[in-house]
Design an enzyme around this catalytic site. Sequence first.
Site, PDB file in Angstrom:
ATOM      1  NE  ARG A   1      47.607  -7.115 -51.783  1.00 41.02           N
ATOM      2  CZ  ARG A   1      47.223  -6.213 -50.897  1.00 41.02           C
ATOM      3  NH1 ARG A   1      46.789  -5.020 -51.314  1.00 41.02           N
ATOM      4  NH2 ARG A   1      47.242  -6.445 -49.614  1.00 41.02           N
TER       5      ARG A   1
ATOM      6  CE  LYS B   1      48.805  -1.618 -45.405  1.00 41.95           C
ATOM      7  NZ  LYS B   1      48.187  -2.880 -45.875  1.00 41.95           N
TER       8      LYS B   1
ATOM      9  CG  MET C   1      56.163  21.633 -54.692  1.00 44.44           C
ATOM     10  SD  MET C   1      57.866  21.681 -55.268  1.00 44.44           S
ATOM     11  CE  MET C   1      57.673  21.368 -57.014  1.00 44.44           C
TER      12      MET C   1
ATOM     13  CE1 TYR D   1      53.608  28.692 -61.278  1.00 40.61           C
ATOM     14  CE2 TYR D   1      52.929  27.242 -59.489  1.00 40.61           C
ATOM     15  CZ  TYR D   1      53.919  27.960 -60.147  1.00 40.61           C
ATOM     16  OH  TYR D   1      55.200  27.924 -59.670  1.00 40.61           O
TER      17      TYR D   1
HETATM   18  C1  PLP Z   1      46.935  -2.986 -45.433  1.00 38.71           C
HETATM   19  C2  PLP Z   1      46.522  -4.306 -44.980  1.00 38.71           C
HETATM   20  C3  PLP Z   1      45.565  -4.452 -43.975  1.00 38.71           C
HETATM   21  C4  PLP Z   1      44.739  -3.300 -43.455  1.00 38.71           C
HETATM   22  O1  PLP Z   1      43.703  -3.019 -44.375  1.00 38.71           O
HETATM   23  P1  PLP Z   1      42.623  -1.845 -44.145  1.00 38.71           P
HETATM   24  O2  PLP Z   1      41.740  -1.952 -45.317  1.00 38.71           O
HETATM   25  O3  PLP Z   1      43.409  -0.563 -44.134  1.00 38.71           O
HETATM   26  O4  PLP Z   1      41.960  -2.088 -42.848  1.00 38.71           O
HETATM   27  C5  PLP Z   1      45.332  -5.719 -43.486  1.00 38.71           C
HETATM   28  N1  PLP Z   1      45.982  -6.796 -43.989  1.00 38.71           N
HETATM   29  C6  PLP Z   1      46.896  -6.701 -44.984  1.00 38.71           C
HETATM   30  C7  PLP Z   1      47.566  -7.913 -45.481  1.00 38.71           C
HETATM   31  C8  PLP Z   1      47.185  -5.453 -45.520  1.00 38.71           C
HETATM   32  O5  PLP Z   1      48.055  -5.357 -46.525  1.00 38.71           O
END
Ligand code: PLP
Length: 354
Positions: free
Chosen positions: A139, A45, A303, A255
């Site tokens: 969650r 992701k 930036m 800055y």
């Molecule tokens: C992001 C995520 C992972 C990976 O977690 P890490 O701590 O980066 O290894 C695994 N399972 C779910 C559901 C996640 O959202």
Amino acid sequence: MPSDPTRFALPPAALRLRLDREALAHNWRMLDGWSGTATAGAAVKADAYGMGATVVVPELTRAGCRNWFVAHWGEAAVLLPHVPAEQIAVLHGPLNDADVAFALESGVRPVLNSLEQARRWYAAGGGVCHVMVDTGINRLGLAMGDLGDPVLQALTIDCCISHLASADEDVPQNAQQLDRFGQVRQQVPAQRYSLANSAGIMLGDAYHADLTRPGLALYGGIARAEMAGAIRQVAYPEAAVLQVRRIEAGEGVGYNATFIAPRPMRAGVIALGYADGYMRCWSGKGGLSWRGARIPVLGRISMDLTIVALDDVPGCGEGDWLTVDYDPVSAAAISGLSQYELFTLLGRRFFRQS
Ligand SMILES: *Cc1c(COP(=O)(O)O)cnc(C)c1O
């Protein structure tokens, strides 16, 4: 008159992210090995945690990875040219009919997170899916109390997953979630079960089930201290020197003149700023290197630009490439950012080799 930019040869960017692909493959193999009889997938992701999913996914495919986790449906679409659709799991699940239609047409598998999503998927004809159950992070996922619902028995579930809240710490919550996951396994019929993220892999065999889901550690993050020395750094941000200038004693730099030159200095201005994810927390603290020599950041990060001291590297000039200090553990300690943030902040202006 507008013109077509593809007619011109685009010059190379002055900002690039060098990926150590061997280290990436090595890290997956380590995590797969630590997963024991389970196999390791990959959380890709957020554009593979900022590394570039179109580079990471083919590399990990060569290493042997066959299970991919993304958050958004759009992220699944990016993976489709590279891996079979049924290997891709979308963690956010199907929120509406458009998501369901995309899943059915593409073959990408949804992770169902609620009874509502389960019913929506079942009503649409469903097919193979994944299910997330919440065992304590509060969650995403079905509540433990939802598990008796008949719709779950009617689904064809490939992987039943849950997510650990505190696997990077030694706290009772880990065993509590493992215990609840044992109950989940009794109640939810699935081909496979999956609980552990990167840190969870180090908690031992009981946490491995059939499939593990590392993200952070693939990309060089040290999710738990046990990984240090075995997991290798993957991401090396590099920026070119755009200009070299002399600064007189007593002059301010950047800055708000937060750095005043104590003596005449030779400074470099590099093509890296907070718009690239090199946040203002690095002001006066960040470090880079050139041919092994240390180069400190001077004053505020802008930036698009950062100013650095080149006094100790008289041979370094305009057009030369500096490597940003980005060892995840020390970078996190110095910046106050998490290792996750350090990776995912790396912006779109970094050239990523495809
Ligand atoms: C992001 C995520 C992972 C990976 O977690 P890490 O701590 O980066 O290894 C695994 N399972 C779910 C559901 C996640 O959202």
